[in-house]
Design a protein around this motif. Structure first.
Motif, PDB file in Angstrom:
ATOM      1  N   VAL A   1       0.889  -1.261   0.022  1.00  0.00           N
ATOM      2  CA  VAL A   1      -0.079   0.043   0.021  1.00  0.00           C
ATOM      3  C   VAL A   1       0.931   1.199   0.059  1.00  0.00           C
ATOM      4  O   VAL A   1       1.762   1.353   0.778  1.00  0.00           O
ATOM      5  N   THR A   2       0.464   2.123  -0.837  1.00  0.00           N
ATOM      6  CA  THR A   2       1.326   3.458  -0.858  1.00  0.00           C
ATOM      7  C   THR A   2       0.633   4.417  -0.685  1.00  0.00           C
ATOM      8  O   THR A   2      -0.521   4.684  -1.201  1.00  0.00           O
ATOM      9  N   VAL A   3       0.991   5.421   0.116  1.00  0.00           N
ATOM     10  CA  VAL A   3       0.206   6.464   0.806  1.00  0.00           C
ATOM     11  C   VAL A   3       0.961   7.895   0.575  1.00  0.00           C
ATOM     12  O   VAL A   3       2.103   7.677   1.054  1.00  0.00           O
ATOM     13  N   PHE A   4       0.374   8.568  -0.002  1.00  0.00           N
ATOM     14  CA  PHE A   4       0.981  10.241  -0.137  1.00  0.00           C
ATOM     15  C   PHE A   4       0.388  11.145   0.936  1.00  0.00           C
ATOM     16  O   PHE A   4      -0.970  11.005   1.147  1.00  0.00           O
ATOM     17  N   VAL A   5       1.134  11.688   1.863  1.00  0.00           N
ATOM     18  CA  VAL A   5       0.762  12.318   2.935  1.00  0.00           C
ATOM     19  C   VAL A   5       1.171  13.672   2.844  1.00  0.00           C
ATOM     20  O   VAL A   5       2.355  13.941   2.707  1.00  0.00           O
ATOM     21  N   ALA A   6       0.071  14.490   2.754  1.00  0.00           N
ATOM     22  CA  ALA A   6       0.444  16.007   2.611  1.00  0.00           C
ATOM     23  C   ALA A   6       0.207  16.805   3.887  1.00  0.00           C
ATOM     24  O   ALA A   6      -0.749  16.328   4.791  1.00  0.00           O
TER      25      ALA A   6
ATOM     26  N   ARG B   1      10.251  18.746   1.354  1.00  0.00           N
ATOM     27  CA  ARG B   1       9.678  20.146   1.775  1.00  0.00           C
ATOM     28  C   ARG B   1       9.121  20.912   0.634  1.00  0.00           C
ATOM     29  O   ARG B   1       9.728  21.032  -0.389  1.00  0.00           O
ATOM     30  N   MET B   2       7.756  21.425   0.587  1.00  0.00           N
ATOM     31  CA  MET B   2       7.257  21.958  -0.567  1.00  0.00           C
ATOM     32  C   MET B   2       7.012  23.470  -0.530  1.00  0.00           C
ATOM     33  O   MET B   2       6.966  23.995   0.420  1.00  0.00           O
ATOM     34  N   SER B   3       6.656  23.955  -1.813  1.00  0.00           N
ATOM     35  CA  SER B   3       6.150  25.212  -2.123  1.00  0.00           C
ATOM     36  C   SER B   3       4.720  25.091  -2.037  1.00  0.00           C
ATOM     37  O   SER B   3       4.090  23.882  -2.333  1.00  0.00           O
ATOM     38  N   GLY B   4       3.981  26.027  -2.099  1.00  0.00           N
ATOM     39  CA  GLY B   4       2.555  26.224  -2.277  1.00  0.00           C
ATOM     40  C   GLY B   4       1.610  25.927  -1.019  1.00  0.00           C
ATOM     41  O   GLY B   4       2.229  26.092   0.182  1.00  0.00           O
ATOM     42  N   GLU B   5       0.617  25.367  -0.985  1.00  0.00           N
ATOM     43  CA  GLU B   5      -0.476  25.085   0.029  1.00  0.00           C
ATOM     44  C   GLU B   5       0.036  23.873   1.013  1.00  0.00           C
ATOM     45  O   GLU B   5      -0.169  24.009   2.289  1.00  0.00           O
ATOM     46  N   THR B   6       0.838  22.976   0.511  1.00  0.00           N
ATOM     47  CA  THR B   6       1.251  22.042   1.119  1.00  0.00           C
ATOM     48  C   THR B   6       2.615  22.109   1.808  1.00  0.00           C
ATOM     49  O   THR B   6       3.570  22.672   0.695  1.00  0.00           O
ATOM     50  N   ASP B   7       3.162  22.024   3.067  1.00  0.00           N
ATOM     51  CA  ASP B   7       4.384  22.283   3.398  1.00  0.00           C
ATOM     52  C   ASP B   7       5.300  21.253   3.268  1.00  0.00           C
ATOM     53  O   ASP B   7       6.562  21.168   2.993  1.00  0.00           O
ATOM     54  N   TYR B   8       4.792  20.130   3.624  1.00  0.00           N
ATOM     55  CA  TYR B   8       5.854  18.792   3.393  1.00  0.00           C
ATOM     56  C   TYR B   8       4.667  17.591   2.880  1.00  0.00           C
ATOM     57  O   TYR B   8       3.741  17.365   2.843  1.00  0.00           O
ATOM     58  N   LEU B   9       5.778  16.752   2.012  1.00  0.00           N
ATOM     59  CA  LEU B   9       4.759  15.473   1.286  1.00  0.00           C
ATOM     60  C   LEU B   9       5.731  14.542   1.238  1.00  0.00           C
ATOM     61  O   LEU B   9       6.867  14.582   1.399  1.00  0.00           O
ATOM     62  N   LEU B  10       5.247  13.202   1.995  1.00  0.00           N
ATOM     63  CA  LEU B  10       5.575  12.239   2.235  1.00  0.00           C
ATOM     64  C   LEU B  10       5.082  11.001   1.452  1.00  0.00           C
ATOM     65  O   LEU B  10       3.982  11.078   1.048  1.00  0.00           O
ATOM     66  N   LYS B  11       5.811  10.266   0.948  1.00  0.00           N
ATOM     67  CA  LYS B  11       5.497   8.862   0.412  1.00  0.00           C
ATOM     68  C   LYS B  11       5.727   7.746   1.318  1.00  0.00           C
ATOM     69  O   LYS B  11       6.831   7.676   1.691  1.00  0.00           O
ATOM     70  N   VAL B  12       4.703   7.164   1.649  1.00  0.00           N
ATOM     71  CA  VAL B  12       4.684   6.215   2.851  1.00  0.00           C
ATOM     72  C   VAL B  12       4.342   4.711   2.177  1.00  0.00           C
ATOM     73  O   VAL B  12       3.524   4.836   1.411  1.00  0.00           O
ATOM     74  N   VAL B  13       5.013   3.531   2.335  1.00  0.00           N
ATOM     75  CA  VAL B  13       4.479   2.247   2.260  1.00  0.00           C
ATOM     76  C   VAL B  13       4.257   1.575   3.472  1.00  0.00           C
ATOM     77  O   VAL B  13       4.872   1.716   4.489  1.00  0.00           O
ATOM     78  N   ALA B  14       3.189   0.712   3.202  1.00  0.00           N
ATOM     79  CA  ALA B  14       2.605   0.019   4.418  1.00  0.00           C
ATOM     80  C   ALA B  14       1.892  -1.316   4.005  1.00  0.00           C
ATOM     81  O   ALA B  14       1.568  -1.377   2.732  1.00  0.00           O
TER      82      ALA B  14
ATOM     83  N   GLU C   1       3.788  19.115  16.645  1.00  0.00           N
ATOM     84  CA  GLU C   1       2.376  19.385  16.346  1.00  0.00           C
ATOM     85  C   GLU C   1       2.324  19.592  14.690  1.00  0.00           C
ATOM     86  O   GLU C   1       3.047  20.453  14.236  1.00  0.00           O
ATOM     87  N   LEU C   2       1.271  19.268  14.378  1.00  0.00           N
ATOM     88  CA  LEU C   2       0.922  19.463  12.950  1.00  0.00           C
ATOM     89  C   LEU C   2      -0.424  20.090  12.989  1.00  0.00           C
ATOM     90  O   LEU C   2      -1.504  19.862  13.580  1.00  0.00           O
ATOM     91  N   PHE C   3      -0.493  21.190  11.743  1.00  0.00           N
ATOM     92  CA  PHE C   3      -1.746  21.918  11.447  1.00  0.00           C
ATOM     93  C   PHE C   3      -2.649  20.754  10.918  1.00  0.00           C
ATOM     94  O   PHE C   3      -3.937  20.833  11.188  1.00  0.00           O
ATOM     95  N   ASP C   4      -2.485  20.286   9.740  1.00  0.00           N
ATOM     96  CA  ASP C   4      -3.101  19.321   8.984  1.00  0.00           C
ATOM     97  C   ASP C   4      -2.419  18.309   8.320  1.00  0.00           C
ATOM     98  O   ASP C   4      -1.345  18.409   7.747  1.00  0.00           O
ATOM     99  N   VAL C   5      -3.052  17.000   8.143  1.00  0.00           N
ATOM    100  CA  VAL C   5      -2.451  16.040   7.766  1.00  0.00           C
ATOM    101  C   VAL C   5      -3.526  15.159   6.913  1.00  0.00           C
ATOM    102  O   VAL C   5      -4.648  14.990   7.289  1.00  0.00           O
ATOM    103  N   SER C   6      -3.323  15.179   5.529  1.00  0.00           N
ATOM    104  CA  SER C   6      -4.169  14.769   4.348  1.00  0.00           C
ATOM    105  C   SER C   6      -3.524  13.639   3.957  1.00  0.00           C
ATOM    106  O   SER C   6      -2.266  13.580   3.296  1.00  0.00           O
ATOM    107  N   SER C   7      -4.197  12.344   3.799  1.00  0.00           N
ATOM    108  CA  SER C   7      -3.598  11.090   3.397  1.00  0.00           C
ATOM    109  C   SER C   7      -4.459  10.768   1.944  1.00  0.00           C
ATOM    110  O   SER C   7      -5.616  10.677   2.122  1.00  0.00           O
TER     111      SER C   7
END
Length: 152
Positions: free
Chosen positions: A63-68, A97-110, A128-134
């Motif tokens: 399973v591959t998950v992109f986490v913004a 580390r990103m530009s734009g609305e997302t600060d960080y982008l992760l690619k996760v495998v599980a 502490e994180l403001f918003d996490v979207s997977s």
């Protein structure tokens, strides 16, 4: 950097297990000249390292998950703590580390959704994180580690 170097890099990106003799034959060089070029490309940092690519599905991490991630903290201490925590998570295979609305982008495998939930819970404990979207990848349409060599 010339066409021979580019050809060597192309071959190595496809199969780094080839012997210097095999590569040399394909690019019409002597083995010694080819070896010297590979050494120079490595010393110059163009070849960063040689690795073995594994099949995540066959290893139980299919399973591959992109986490913004968005944060409202932008200080160096927060970044260092977050980066160190994420680097310690083997399930995170890419981290940007990103530009734009997302600060960080992760690619996760599980292994599955429950396995990702374990990763998620570890992730939100780092800082502490403001918003996490997977977003879960439904189908892999292209995957390559080969970089384009047309810009040399």
């Amino acid at each position: 950097m010339d066409k021979k170097d580019s050809n060597i890099l192309s071959i190595l990106q496809e199969d780094a297990t080839l012997s210097v003799n095999e590569i040399a034959e394909r690019v019409s060089l002597s083995p010694t000249a080819c070896w010297k070029r590979i050494q120079r490309l490595t010393q110059d940092g163009i070849i960063r390292k040689q690795v073995c690519l594994l099949d995540s599905k066959k290893l139980g991490a299919g399973v591959t998950v992109f986490v913004a991630i968005k944060t409202n903290r932008h200080d160096m201490q927060w970044l260092q703590q977050f980066a160190a925590g994420v680097r310690d998570m083997p399930e995170v295979v890419e981290f940007y580390r990103m530009s734009g609305e997302t600060d960080y982008l992760l690619k996760v495998v599980a292994p599955d959704i429950q396995g990702f939930d374990v990763v998620y819970k570890r992730l939100i404990q780092i800082v502490e994180l403001f918003d996490v979207s997977s977003s879960f990848a439904m189908e892999e349409l292209k995957y390559t580690t080969a970089l384009p060599l047309d810009y040399l």
